[in-house]
Design a protein around this motif. Structure first.
Motif, PDB file in Angstrom:
ATOM      1  N   THR A  48       0.832  -1.209   0.000  1.00  0.00           N
ATOM      2  CA  THR A  48       0.000   0.000   0.000  1.00  0.00           C
ATOM      3  C   THR A  48       0.869   1.263   0.000  1.00  0.00           C
ATOM      4  N   HIS A  51       1.796   1.851  -3.484  1.00  0.00           N
ATOM      5  CA  HIS A  51       0.634   2.393  -4.219  1.00  0.00           C
ATOM      6  C   HIS A  51       0.489   3.899  -3.927  1.00  0.00           C
ATOM      7  N   TRP A  95      -2.997   1.481   9.834  1.00  0.00           N
ATOM      8  CA  TRP A  95      -3.617   2.202   8.693  1.00  0.00           C
ATOM      9  C   TRP A  95      -4.708   3.157   9.173  1.00  0.00           C
ATOM     10  N   TYR A 122      -1.060   8.080   4.361  1.00  0.00           N
ATOM     11  CA  TYR A 122      -1.870   8.321   3.157  1.00  0.00           C
ATOM     12  C   TYR A 122      -2.569   9.689   3.244  1.00  0.00           C
TER      13      TYR A 122
END
Ligand code: 8ID
Ligand code: ZN
Ligand code: ZN
Length: 353
Positions: A48, A51, A95, A122
């Motif tokens: 991730t 990504h 996360w 993120y």
């Protein structure tokens, strides 16, 4: 005595999607009233994170960004609303960095579905730095008997596959196919599946991954997707009655296996989609999906209870997933290997190097 907190620290930062990554000093943030500041000791590297660097998904990242969401460390400061957590506690920055705790999803412990969820590495800065911020209510509580390097991969990969296996509905004695079994999520999935009493068919490629999956990870069968000339037939043939696995856990970063799983899953079986290859679509034959009564579903990380349970499996000695430790400064090397599919298990970054 309160730990001394520096004003600056090392971090891996990128200014725009696609990179480059910069290993440099940035300021240490201060926790808000409902937050803790965690001195990250080790952080796993999840696909991730790659990504996010690439900008692969239809969801914008914060920029500039410090990635990482498998951060294991020690609480060094906390806001005055963080009551049930102490300086010195071992915690995991995962996360789900925070959620509103008030919406209908949060009310029913589906906090990954919260529209206001904050995502570590993120939408907020994550664990590829020496000091990271997270909401006190959401950090994983880590028992002090657990080594912080070994637990890092559990903080995303472990929680996610444990949740995915629960979502699959597979019961002890049944068979699960793990697609991407040699990767970070896959290697932990083999371990959780074994601990949950399931038989494992591992699907991936290469001799290293084969050796690991059927050796230390204990899968009954390994199928090399690059060598198989008829994957559907091979997967079904690997089950005792030839009818296929009861469940399929898709943790590969490639669209093709997402198209194959409904064909080899057993009648009334469940396909759980977890991997998130860029721009991919699910495709399944309607006829077979209907007459086999197949369930196809998504599974997304886990809630705080799944987190506590996944960590408890580790504390009890049921999970021993393979990982290699390198310095935080070596993140670009890890991404290079990840792009090449050359990582068996997980890389964990030591933030002191
Ligand atoms: O909550 C979620 N749904 C969640 C949580 C965490 C991670 C989703 N993910 C997503 C990541 O974003 C990523 O897309 O899961 C995916 C897998 O993450 P990872 O385990 O960290 O990636 P990896 O270590 O690179 O492992 C991928 C494995 O897939 C194999 C590769 O060989 C590698 O071992 N693989 C590929 I690429 N194509 C395959 C195929 N056709 C395949 N294995 C079987 N068949
Ligand atoms: Zn992850
Ligand atoms: Zn919410």
């Amino acid at each position: 005595m309160a730990p001394s907190i520096p004003t600056e620290q090392y971090a891996q930062v990128f200014e725009k999607n696609g990179g480059p990554l910069e290993y440099k000093k940035i300021p240490v943030a201060k926790p808000a009233p409902d937050e803790v500041l965690v001195n990250i000791k080790f952080s796993g590297v999840c696909h991730t994170d790659l990504h996010a660097l690439n900008g692969d998904w239809p969801l914008a990242t914060k920029l500039p960004l410090v990635g990482g969401h498998e951060g294991a460390g020690v609480v060094v400061a906390k806001g005055n609303l963080a009551q049930d957590i102490e300086i010195g506690d071992h915690v995991g920055v995962k996360w789900i960095n925070g959620s509103c705790l008030a919406c209908s999803f949060c009310q029913q412990s589906d906090e990954p579905l919260c529209a206001h969820a904050l995502l570590s590495g993120y939408t907020v800065d994550g664990s590829f730095q020496q000091y990271a911020i997270a909401k006190a209510a959401h950090v994983a509580r880590i028992d002090k008997s657990i080594p912080l390097d070994a637990i890092a991969p559990v903080l995303c990969a472990g929680i996610t596959v444990y949740k995915g296996l629960k979502e699959s509905g597979a019961r002890p004695g049944e068979t699960v196919a793990i697609v991407g079994a040699g990767g970070g999520l896959g290697s932990l999935a083999c371990q959780y599946a074994k601990a949950m009493g399931l038989q494992v068919i591992g699907i991936d490629t290469g001799e290293d991954k084969k050796k690991m999956v059927t050796g230390e990870l204990g899968a009954e069968t390994f199928i090399d997707f690059a060598k198989s000339t008829n994957l559907v037939k091979d997967v079904q043939a690997a089950t005792a009655d030839g009818l296929g696995p009861h469940a399929v856990l898709l943790v590969a970063v490639n669209e093709k296996p997402f198209q194959q799983a409904a064909e080899y899953v057993r009648p009334r079986g469940t396909v759980v989609c977890i991997g998130l290859p860029a721009g991919a679509y699910l495709r399944a034959p309607v006829f077979e999906s209907v007459i086999k009564m197949v369930t196809i579903k998504g599974s997304y990380v886990g809630n705080r209870k799944d987190t506590a349970e996944a960590l408890e499996f580790y504390r009890r000695g049921l999970i021993k997933a393979p990982y290699k430790v390198v310095g935080l400064s070596e993140l670009p090397m890890v991404y290079e290997k990840m792009r090449a599919g050359a990582i068996a298990g997980r890389y964990v970054l030591d933030t002191s190097k």
